[in-house]
Enzyme design. Structure first.
Site, PDB file in Angstrom:
ATOM      1  N   ASP A   3      -3.211  66.186   4.625  1.00  0.00           N
ATOM      2  CA  ASP A   3      -3.724  65.635   5.740  1.00  0.00           C
ATOM      3  C   ASP A   3      -5.122  66.151   5.596  1.00  0.00           C
ATOM      4  O   ASP A   3      -5.510  67.154   5.346  1.00  0.00           O
ATOM      5  CB  ASP A   3      -3.040  66.071   6.924  1.00  0.00           C
ATOM      6  CG  ASP A   3      -3.528  65.260   8.170  1.00  0.00           C
ATOM      7  OD1 ASP A   3      -3.922  64.293   8.180  1.00  0.00           O
ATOM      8  OD2 ASP A   3      -3.765  66.036   9.316  1.00  0.00           O
ATOM      9  N   HIS A   4      -6.171  65.185   5.657  1.00  0.00           N
ATOM     10  CA  HIS A   4      -7.611  65.337   5.583  1.00  0.00           C
ATOM     11  C   HIS A   4      -7.827  66.161   4.438  1.00  0.00           C
ATOM     12  O   HIS A   4      -8.605  67.058   4.391  1.00  0.00           O
ATOM     13  CB  HIS A   4      -8.111  66.089   6.792  1.00  0.00           C
ATOM     14  CG  HIS A   4      -7.935  65.205   8.252  1.00  0.00           C
ATOM     15  ND1 HIS A   4      -9.139  64.375   8.620  1.00  0.00           N
ATOM     16  CD2 HIS A   4      -7.051  65.363   9.108  1.00  0.00           C
ATOM     17  CE1 HIS A   4      -8.853  63.771   9.490  1.00  0.00           C
ATOM     18  NE2 HIS A   4      -7.693  64.173   9.817  1.00  0.00           N
TER      19      HIS A   4
ATOM     20  N   HIS B 234      -9.482  64.832  17.639  1.00  0.00           N
ATOM     21  CA  HIS B 234      -8.491  65.674  17.193  1.00  0.00           C
ATOM     22  C   HIS B 234      -8.379  66.768  18.210  1.00  0.00           C
ATOM     23  O   HIS B 234      -9.493  67.096  19.061  1.00  0.00           O
ATOM     24  CB  HIS B 234      -8.867  66.275  15.944  1.00  0.00           C
ATOM     25  CG  HIS B 234      -8.799  65.257  14.649  1.00  0.00           C
ATOM     26  ND1 HIS B 234      -9.661  64.510  14.240  1.00  0.00           N
ATOM     27  CD2 HIS B 234      -7.603  65.043  13.856  1.00  0.00           C
ATOM     28  CE1 HIS B 234      -9.288  63.954  13.226  1.00  0.00           C
ATOM     29  NE2 HIS B 234      -7.926  64.139  12.996  1.00  0.00           N
TER      30      HIS B 234
ATOM     31  N   HIS C 134      -4.997  59.055  14.324  1.00  0.00           N
ATOM     32  CA  HIS C 134      -5.154  60.500  14.621  1.00  0.00           C
ATOM     33  C   HIS C 134      -5.528  61.105  15.736  1.00  0.00           C
ATOM     34  O   HIS C 134      -6.137  60.229  16.507  1.00  0.00           O
ATOM     35  CB  HIS C 134      -6.402  61.037  13.563  1.00  0.00           C
ATOM     36  CG  HIS C 134      -5.842  60.929  12.112  1.00  0.00           C
ATOM     37  ND1 HIS C 134      -5.827  62.144  11.275  1.00  0.00           N
ATOM     38  CD2 HIS C 134      -5.509  59.969  11.265  1.00  0.00           C
ATOM     39  CE1 HIS C 134      -5.359  61.752   9.824  1.00  0.00           C
ATOM     40  NE2 HIS C 134      -5.302  60.508  10.047  1.00  0.00           N
ATOM     41  N   GLY C 135      -5.471  62.260  16.211  1.00  0.00           N
ATOM     42  CA  GLY C 135      -5.965  62.772  17.221  1.00  0.00           C
ATOM     43  C   GLY C 135      -4.725  62.360  18.567  1.00  0.00           C
ATOM     44  O   GLY C 135      -5.195  62.266  19.675  1.00  0.00           O
TER      45      GLY C 135
HETATM   46 ZN    ZN Z   1      -6.704  63.680  11.747  1.00  0.00          ZN
END
Ligand code: ZN
Length: 277
Positions: free
Chosen positions: A79-80, A176, A204-205
């Site tokens: 992720d990321h 996030h 996301h978040g």
């Molecule tokens: Zn994210």
């Protein structure tokens, strides 16, 4: 079983539900999330962030092993990912999917880095997620929702066709981590993105973004919902409620496990993914 998220997300997009993508700091957390997914017969994605875990090599291998042993389909995604090197490390460990996040860079640079990663990842059957627009990194990072840049639908379509990514994280008003208050999500924008962008959308978040907001987003075509902070909060709540007197301290890991499992079950409910295996 360990699988790529690519087909999982196509199925979710077609059938109108969402796959929960749950933050994972170690194997114990992975097991708790998997227990919830097995209980609900839900597909699952586990998120591992390179810098958040003490050793990506050790934790990555551990989470992959736990995913292999699951009775439901589980993907593990970097992720990321920040660099090409992090992506290569994840692929070498056996991650079935990777995300490279260049969303803070200008269009051309984001697109060219994604093209490079898509070429190598697809050569070995690994799925790729990109972020277009920018989801703020959240409280305590110096970056709040105010730093978010909404995703432009027409540019997103061009981005997907120029890069070949399998899934696209979009920015429609979440950030996030923790929030002050509940965000206002741009559902009109989400509808337009769902209509125009030809690959599954990722949000996301998800933590603290309001249950109704998230249920709507899942119904409206978000195929992967990332939630991490809420799982950690689930563990903290369980710890606060636990009785550790006497030999109770031996229960520490069980308490954490069940706290995370309950939060994961809630995320699965929001996504509407129960029974989709
Ligand atoms: Zn994210």
């Amino acid at each position: 079983m360990l699988v790529s998220m690519v087909q999982m997300l196509r199925d979710a997009r077609e059938q109108g539900y969402c796959v929960p993508a749950l933050g994972c700091g170690n194997e114990h957390q992975a097991r708790a999330c998997i227990a919830a997914a097995e209980q609900a017969s839900s597909p699952l994605i586990l998120l591992v962030i390179y810098e958040v875990v003490p050793s990506f090599e050790t934790i990555g291998r551990g989470v992959l092993r736990v995913a292999e042993e699951a009775s439901v389909p589980v993907s593990v995604i970097l992720d990321h990912g920040k660099t090409f090197e992090q992506v290569m490390h994840a692929i070498r460990l056996g991650f079935p999917d990777v995300m490279l996040d260049c969303s803070a860079l200008p269009y051309e640079e984001n697109a060219s880095r994604m093209r490079e990663v898509v070429r190598v990842a697809h050569a070995v059957g690994v799925g790729v997620e990109a972020e277009f627009g920018h989801v703020g990194m959240g409280l305590g990072t110096g970056e709040t929702a105010d730093h978010s840049v909404y995703t432009d639908p027409d540019k997103a379509v061009r981005f997907v066709s120029e890069t070949g990514v399998d899934a696209l994280a979009v920015s429609i008003g979440t950030a996030h981590g923790a929030y002050e208050g509940t965000p206002e999500l741009q559902f009109g924008l989400l509808a337009e993105l769902r209509e125009k962008v030809p690959v599954p959308l990722v949000l996301h978040g998800g933590s603290g973004s309001g249950e109704e907001n998230l249920r709507n987003a899942c119904r409206m075509g978000v195929a992967k919902l990332n939630i991490a902070h809420d799982l950690y909060c689930g563990a903290l709540r369980a710890l606060e409620d636990a009785d550790f007197t006497g030999n109770g301290a031996y229960d520490l890991y069980n308490v954490v496990f069940h706290g995370i499992e309950a939060a994961a079950a809630h995320a699965i409910d929001i996504c509407g993914s129960a029974g989709k295996v």
